[in-house]
Design a protein around this motif. Structure first.
Motif, PDB file in Angstrom:
ATOM      1  N   GLU A 397       0.814  -1.220   0.000  1.00  0.00           N
ATOM      2  CA  GLU A 397       0.000   0.000   0.000  1.00  0.00           C
ATOM      3  C   GLU A 397       0.843   1.264   0.000  1.00  0.00           C
ATOM      4  O   GLU A 397       0.465   2.274   0.595  1.00  0.00           O
ATOM      5  CB  GLU A 397      -0.984  -0.016   1.173  1.00  0.00           C
ATOM      6  CG  GLU A 397      -1.792  -1.299   1.204  1.00  0.00           C
ATOM      7  CD  GLU A 397      -3.180  -1.117   1.773  1.00  0.00           C
ATOM      8  OE1 GLU A 397      -3.396  -0.165   2.520  1.00  0.00           O
ATOM      9  OE2 GLU A 397      -4.052  -1.948   1.425  1.00  0.00           O
ATOM     10  N   PRO A 425      -0.403 -11.431  -9.714  1.00  0.00           N
ATOM     11  CA  PRO A 425      -1.510 -10.704 -10.361  1.00  0.00           C
ATOM     12  C   PRO A 425      -1.136  -9.243 -10.590  1.00  0.00           C
ATOM     13  O   PRO A 425      -1.693  -8.344  -9.981  1.00  0.00           O
ATOM     14  CB  PRO A 425      -2.659 -10.853  -9.368  1.00  0.00           C
ATOM     15  CG  PRO A 425      -1.980 -10.989  -8.047  1.00  0.00           C
ATOM     16  CD  PRO A 425      -0.637 -11.618  -8.281  1.00  0.00           C
ATOM     17  N   GLN A 428      -3.802  -6.564 -11.730  1.00  0.00           N
ATOM     18  CA  GLN A 428      -4.751  -6.192 -10.675  1.00  0.00           C
ATOM     19  C   GLN A 428      -4.095  -5.212  -9.698  1.00  0.00           C
ATOM     20  O   GLN A 428      -4.724  -4.259  -9.246  1.00  0.00           O
ATOM     21  CB  GLN A 428      -5.244  -7.444  -9.942  1.00  0.00           C
ATOM     22  CG  GLN A 428      -6.559  -7.211  -9.241  1.00  0.00           C
ATOM     23  CD  GLN A 428      -7.057  -8.413  -8.474  1.00  0.00           C
ATOM     24  OE1 GLN A 428      -6.465  -9.488  -8.534  1.00  0.00           O
ATOM     25  NE2 GLN A 428      -8.136  -8.238  -7.758  1.00  0.00           N
ATOM     26  N   HIS A 429      -2.818  -5.444  -9.397  1.00  0.00           N
ATOM     27  CA  HIS A 429      -2.094  -4.505  -8.554  1.00  0.00           C
ATOM     28  C   HIS A 429      -2.073  -3.117  -9.176  1.00  0.00           C
ATOM     29  O   HIS A 429      -2.344  -2.117  -8.522  1.00  0.00           O
ATOM     30  CB  HIS A 429      -0.647  -4.982  -8.350  1.00  0.00           C
ATOM     31  CG  HIS A 429      -0.518  -6.002  -7.264  1.00  0.00           C
ATOM     32  ND1 HIS A 429       0.369  -7.044  -7.338  1.00  0.00           N
ATOM     33  CD2 HIS A 429      -1.159  -6.140  -6.094  1.00  0.00           C
ATOM     34  CE1 HIS A 429       0.265  -7.776  -6.236  1.00  0.00           C
ATOM     35  NE2 HIS A 429      -0.659  -7.250  -5.475  1.00  0.00           N
ATOM     36  N   ARG A 431      -4.050  -1.855 -11.371  1.00  0.00           N
ATOM     37  CA  ARG A 431      -5.375  -1.223 -11.424  1.00  0.00           C
ATOM     38  C   ARG A 431      -5.764  -0.686 -10.057  1.00  0.00           C
ATOM     39  O   ARG A 431      -6.353   0.390  -9.950  1.00  0.00           O
ATOM     40  CB  ARG A 431      -6.409  -2.233 -11.914  1.00  0.00           C
ATOM     41  CG  ARG A 431      -6.198  -2.571 -13.376  1.00  0.00           C
ATOM     42  CD  ARG A 431      -7.261  -3.476 -13.900  1.00  0.00           C
ATOM     43  NE  ARG A 431      -8.565  -2.847 -13.847  1.00  0.00           N
ATOM     44  CZ  ARG A 431      -9.684  -3.440 -14.229  1.00  0.00           C
ATOM     45  NH1 ARG A 431      -9.645  -4.651 -14.710  1.00  0.00           N
ATOM     46  NH2 ARG A 431     -10.812  -2.816 -14.156  1.00  0.00           N
ATOM     47  N   ARG A 432      -5.410  -1.428  -9.023  1.00  0.00           N
ATOM     48  CA  ARG A 432      -5.695  -0.943  -7.665  1.00  0.00           C
ATOM     49  C   ARG A 432      -4.973   0.380  -7.432  1.00  0.00           C
ATOM     50  O   ARG A 432      -5.568   1.371  -6.979  1.00  0.00           O
ATOM     51  CB  ARG A 432      -5.238  -1.995  -6.655  1.00  0.00           C
ATOM     52  CG  ARG A 432      -5.179  -1.541  -5.221  1.00  0.00           C
ATOM     53  CD  ARG A 432      -6.531  -1.633  -4.562  1.00  0.00           C
ATOM     54  NE  ARG A 432      -6.553  -0.911  -3.296  1.00  0.00           N
ATOM     55  CZ  ARG A 432      -6.034  -1.372  -2.165  1.00  0.00           C
ATOM     56  NH1 ARG A 432      -5.467  -2.565  -2.134  1.00  0.00           N
ATOM     57  NH2 ARG A 432      -6.095  -0.660  -1.063  1.00  0.00           N
ATOM     58  N   SER A 435      -6.467   3.217  -9.354  1.00  0.00           N
ATOM     59  CA  SER A 435      -7.709   3.742  -8.793  1.00  0.00           C
ATOM     60  C   SER A 435      -7.423   4.561  -7.543  1.00  0.00           C
ATOM     61  O   SER A 435      -8.014   5.614  -7.331  1.00  0.00           O
ATOM     62  CB  SER A 435      -8.707   2.613  -8.526  1.00  0.00           C
ATOM     63  OG  SER A 435      -8.300   1.854  -7.422  1.00  0.00           O
TER      64      SER A 435
ATOM     65  N   ILE B 117      -6.444 -11.325  -5.872  1.00  0.00           N
ATOM     66  CA  ILE B 117      -5.768 -10.903  -4.651  1.00  0.00           C
ATOM     67  C   ILE B 117      -6.754 -10.926  -3.490  1.00  0.00           C
ATOM     68  O   ILE B 117      -7.895 -10.508  -3.628  1.00  0.00           O
ATOM     69  CB  ILE B 117      -5.194  -9.487  -4.829  1.00  0.00           C
ATOM     70  CG1 ILE B 117      -4.225  -9.470  -6.016  1.00  0.00           C
ATOM     71  CG2 ILE B 117      -4.477  -9.021  -3.581  1.00  0.00           C
ATOM     72  CD1 ILE B 117      -3.831  -8.098  -6.458  1.00  0.00           C
ATOM     73  N   ARG B 121     -10.591  -4.542  -1.394  1.00  0.00           N
ATOM     74  CA  ARG B 121     -10.434  -3.391  -2.275  1.00  0.00           C
ATOM     75  C   ARG B 121      -9.891  -3.807  -3.627  1.00  0.00           C
ATOM     76  O   ARG B 121     -10.189  -3.203  -4.645  1.00  0.00           O
ATOM     77  CB  ARG B 121      -9.525  -2.347  -1.608  1.00  0.00           C
ATOM     78  CG  ARG B 121     -10.254  -1.629  -0.479  1.00  0.00           C
ATOM     79  CD  ARG B 121      -9.319  -0.919   0.440  1.00  0.00           C
ATOM     80  NE  ARG B 121      -8.489  -1.864   1.191  1.00  0.00           N
ATOM     81  CZ  ARG B 121      -7.629  -1.509   2.114  1.00  0.00           C
ATOM     82  NH1 ARG B 121      -7.477  -0.253   2.408  1.00  0.00           N
ATOM     83  NH2 ARG B 121      -6.920  -2.407   2.757  1.00  0.00           N
ATOM     84  N   ASP B 122      -9.083  -4.876  -3.660  1.00  0.00           N
ATOM     85  CA  ASP B 122      -8.621  -5.407  -4.944  1.00  0.00           C
ATOM     86  C   ASP B 122      -9.748  -6.139  -5.648  1.00  0.00           C
ATOM     87  O   ASP B 122      -9.884  -6.070  -6.864  1.00  0.00           O
ATOM     88  CB  ASP B 122      -7.437  -6.358  -4.728  1.00  0.00           C
ATOM     89  CG  ASP B 122      -6.185  -5.613  -4.366  1.00  0.00           C
ATOM     90  OD1 ASP B 122      -5.672  -4.901  -5.215  1.00  0.00           O
ATOM     91  OD2 ASP B 122      -5.737  -5.736  -3.217  1.00  0.00           O
ATOM     92  N   ILE B 125     -12.203  -4.207  -7.861  1.00  0.00           N
ATOM     93  CA  ILE B 125     -11.792  -3.833  -9.217  1.00  0.00           C
ATOM     94  C   ILE B 125     -12.263  -4.883 -10.215  1.00  0.00           C
ATOM     95  O   ILE B 125     -12.566  -4.579 -11.359  1.00  0.00           O
ATOM     96  CB  ILE B 125     -10.255  -3.669  -9.258  1.00  0.00           C
ATOM     97  CG1 ILE B 125      -9.849  -2.512  -8.352  1.00  0.00           C
ATOM     98  CG2 ILE B 125      -9.754  -3.445 -10.653  1.00  0.00           C
ATOM     99  CD1 ILE B 125      -8.388  -2.477  -8.063  1.00  0.00           C
ATOM    100  N   VAL B 126     -12.347  -6.134  -9.790  1.00  0.00           N
ATOM    101  CA  VAL B 126     -12.765  -7.203 -10.679  1.00  0.00           C
ATOM    102  C   VAL B 126     -14.260  -7.432 -10.487  1.00  0.00           C
ATOM    103  O   VAL B 126     -14.689  -8.029  -9.514  1.00  0.00           O
ATOM    104  CB  VAL B 126     -11.996  -8.511 -10.372  1.00  0.00           C
ATOM    105  CG1 VAL B 126     -12.323  -9.563 -11.405  1.00  0.00           C
ATOM    106  CG2 VAL B 126     -10.522  -8.261 -10.305  1.00  0.00           C
TER     107      VAL B 126
END
Lengths: 472, 258
Positions: A397, A425, A428-429, A431-432, A435, B117, B121-122, B125-126
């Motif tokens: 984070e 992943p 996905q990291h 994109r997190r 955001s 994940i 919060r991850d 996103i999906v």
């Protein structure tokens, strides 16, 4: 031009373009169309119809709600059954209009065809593009009229048409290039004239030699401006805007910048075709070519779907599932950047380039391990970021660090995750982090705007207080 | 030999430099502030509204805050602090966090298998987390991980549950929940309507058997304690006048519970 163009990084996944030999077929009429009012980036369109209204094919049912928005048209004639929300490909609820088809498919009065478009004011053509509700049909669905209105202070000298279709499995653009090259080239010339550019390129990957041949042959008829067909190395993500600009012009879009910053506009093949149809035929954008493919399907192919067709019907059209086959994953778009959807009720939208099914043997369960520091992601990242380092920061984070390591430049192409031997992943990291950082930047901007507004108001008040004194 | 001499000389010089600099630029710690800080819990939870325990201690000594805002310090510590500073204690109402969702895996459905994940919060996103109810707890533990007191547990059916006796009401979990299901409520309230989905009753009942279907039974039984949320099929406890525990028995879906 015989030089083969490419960019830094990228991967070459198995192409699996099994439906490239299957001609485009018009999909039949369905009883129910769920037309989302948000098929584009920006504000959702405002509905112009009420429940019980009769609509005709091509009739406008949604109007743009802001500058970055789009017009929506009815895919067929019928009655408005309901106005509510429906599940979109991103898993979110989108506002939508449900249209019950009457089976007649009566067309509405078309927009006036502009046959003499070469002698028409570009502003009129641009208005037509807006009225026809055209958006980028490659996937991002950015409203085309916004793209074609160049911000003041920017100059455009190059138009690049994206016929790359670098996503594995998808063949919709490929078929369109083979079957409708004339319309595409008309559209390309239109856009070139609207922008007033002289350098026009169509980038096509080398795995589509037939499309390159057809378009090169047809393009010889165009001289003002000349349209160059550029063969490109087969490398994913060749079709990403910034990568394509670099491959063809060797110009690098600056971090956080837009193609206009390097004097380029990139337009999709499908959008070019839609623009030509809107101008020459007066046909708004209510249908598009979509590839339905995947190993569990009996007959993968390419269909021209009206927007609002549920995925379930598309799957049925492709022959349904093979005996004993199962769907482990249903993806809207291609395998690299597509979004996994969990319901077959999701409708085809203006940006649905493909509907991809995967069997249980193709879907790997996620097992994330620690980063090996092997650096393969750095080698393949087309934006030349360091996904491995970023993902460790994001896992802990440390979003501020990720921001200074340029996570906002990530295009989410998925090359890093594709190549990662530890199965991390990574996308996905990213994109997190995007955001989180995006929310932070928006909050900062809002605070700065509010402060500026308060300052201006205070200044105005001070000026107002002084004014009466001056009167005395 | 030369190396040794150099190291010793450099070490001595550096030591002298450090000693001098610390004498010239040293900051005297405020003994009162130190003492006040020691009376705080040291959890740095931020529940007082200041940046950590040191921040609150500083504000206390400066007179910008009153003792009593720390919800995690020992009993009597606030009074000690007040005596030390010569001011009165301003007790704030004790609060606890409540996860407003009852939809564990026994009662609520999931529409897809999510195996990305392991964080809410991850997962958001999906496809917004794959739970059928858009207001359902994902049970991936973002709230449990941020809780400095270990008061939140993800139970065996993947639902976040706050242990009221451990929770101090610092509110860290409120910001961690991407579905905004956690709220701070007065500790005196015994029962809560554990649902935040405003859609029509039959619609949400399909997705979750523990949803508040807005039947209004509790409102009819005890209108002074519970009210319907305007414009939504949802009941809400009136925290100004919390209902008795026995009222939970009227709820057919057990959304109104402890």
């Amino acid at each position: 031009m015989h030089k083969i163009f490419h960019f830094y990084g990228g991967v070459h996944p198995k192409e699996s373009k099994v439906s490239s030999g299957v001609a485009i077929v018009d999909a039949p009429l369905y009883p129910l169309y769920t037309v989302p009012l948000s098929m584009h980036i920006g504000a959702p369109a405002k509905s112009l119809v009420a429940v019980g209204d009769t609509v005709l094919r091509g009739q406008q049912i949604g109007e743009p709600a802001s500058f970055v928005s789009s017009t929506i048209h009815s895919p067929t004639s019928g009655k408005v059954k309901s106005i509510g929300t429906c599940l979109g490909p991103a898993g979110t609820q989108l506002p939508c209009v449900v249209i019950e088809a009457d089976g007649q498919d009566t067309p509405a009065d078309p927009l006036t065809p502009i046959t003499d478009w070469r002698n028409t004011d570009p502003a009129i053509l641009r208005a037509r593009v807006a009225a026809a509700g055209i958006v980028g049909m490659g996937g991002a669905s950015f409203p085309t009229p916004v793209k074609l209105s160049i911000p003041p202070g920017k100059t455009i000298d190059t138009l690049i048409i994206n016929g790359v279709e670098c996503e594995p499995c998808l063949t919709a653009d490929h078929r369109l290039m083979l079957e409708n090259p004339k319309m595409i080239l008309e559209g390309v010339e239109m856009v070139a004239n609207m922008l007033g550019v002289q350098n026009v390129f169509i980038g096509i990957e080398n795995n589509k030699p037939d499309a390159i041949e057809v378009l090169t042959k047809e393009a010889t008829a165009y001289t003002a401006p000349a349209i160059h067909v550029v063969p490109l190395k087969v490398r994913y993500p060749q079709g990403a805007e910034k990568q394509l600009i670099y491959a063809i012009t060797k110009r690098q879009v600056p971090s956080g910048g837009l193609p206009a910053d390097v004097h380029c506009v990139v337009q999709n093949i499908g959008s070019s075709c839609a623009i030509a149809e809107a101008v020459i035929l007066g046909k708004p954008l209510y249908e598009r070519v979509t590839t339905v493919t995947g190993t569990p399907l009996v007959a993968p192919g390419n269909w021209r779907f009206r927007v609002g067709t549920p995925y379930a019907e598309a799957i049925k059209l492709a022959g349904g599932l093979k005996e004993g086959a199962q769907i482990a994953k249903l993806i809207s778009g291609g395998p690299m950047m597509g979004m996994t959807v969990y319901s077959q009720s999701v409708p085809v939208m203006k940006n649905t380039s493909g509907i991809l099914l995967m069997g249980p043997d193709e879907v790997k369960q996620y097992t994330s391990k620690a980063c090996l520091r092997c650096g393969r992601c750095n080698d393949v990242c087309p934006m030349q970021l360091m996904p491995g380092i970023l993902s460790v920061q994001i896992e802990n984070e440390r979003f501020d660090d990720a921001q200074s390591w340029h996570v906002m430049d990530c295009i989410e192409c998925g090359c890093c995750a594709y190549t990662c031997p530890a199965g991390r992943p990574l996308v996905q990291h990213m994109r997190r982090a995007k955001s989180e950082v995006g929310a932070k930047l928006r909050a900062q901007k809002a605070a700065a705007d509010a402060a500026a507004k308060a300052k201006a108001e205070a200044a105005a008040k001070a000026a107002g207080a002084e004014a009466p004194k001056a009167d005395k | 030999m030369v190396t040794l001499v150099i190291i010793v000389v450099v070490g001595l010089l550096t030591g002298i430099a450090i000693a001098l600099v610390s004498r010239w630029f040293g900051v005297e710690p405020n003994p009162v502030e130190e003492e006040v800080r020691n009376l705080l819990s040291g959890a740095n939870c931020g529940g007082c509204g200041f940046p950590g325990c040191a921040g609150y201690a500083k504000a206390l000594v400066a007179g910008a805050a009153k003792p009593g805002a720390c919800s995690s310090q020992c009993a009597g510590a606030a009074e000690k602090m007040a005596k030390l500073l010569g001011v009165a204690v301003v007790h704030k109402e004790p609060k606890v966090a409540v996860v407003f969702c009852s939809g564990d895996d026994m009662k609520a459905t999931r529409q897809a298998l999510y195996n990305g994940i392991n964080d809410c919060r991850d997962a958001m996103i999906v496809a917004a987390g794959a739970k059928t109810c858009a207001y359902g707890c994902l049970g991936l533990g973002a709230c449990a991980r941020v809780c400095p007191f270990g008061a939140i547990e993800i139970n065996e059916h993947r639902l976040a549950v706050v242990h009221k006796e451990i929770c101090v009401g610092c509110g860290k979990c409120v910001g961690a929940c991407p579905k905004k299901l956690i709220k701070l409520v007065p500790k005196s309230a015994e029962i809560h309507v554990h649902c935040m989905n405003p859609v029509r009753g039959p619609e949400k009942f399909k997705a979750c058997k523990a949803a508040c279907i807005g039947c209004g039974k509790c409102v009819k039984t005890a209108p002074e304690h519970v009210k319907l949320v305007p414009g939504a099929a949802l009941a809400e406890v009136d925290y100004g006048n919390p209902p008795p525990e026995a009222l939970a028995e009227v709820c057919p879906t057990h959304a109104l519970r402890k």
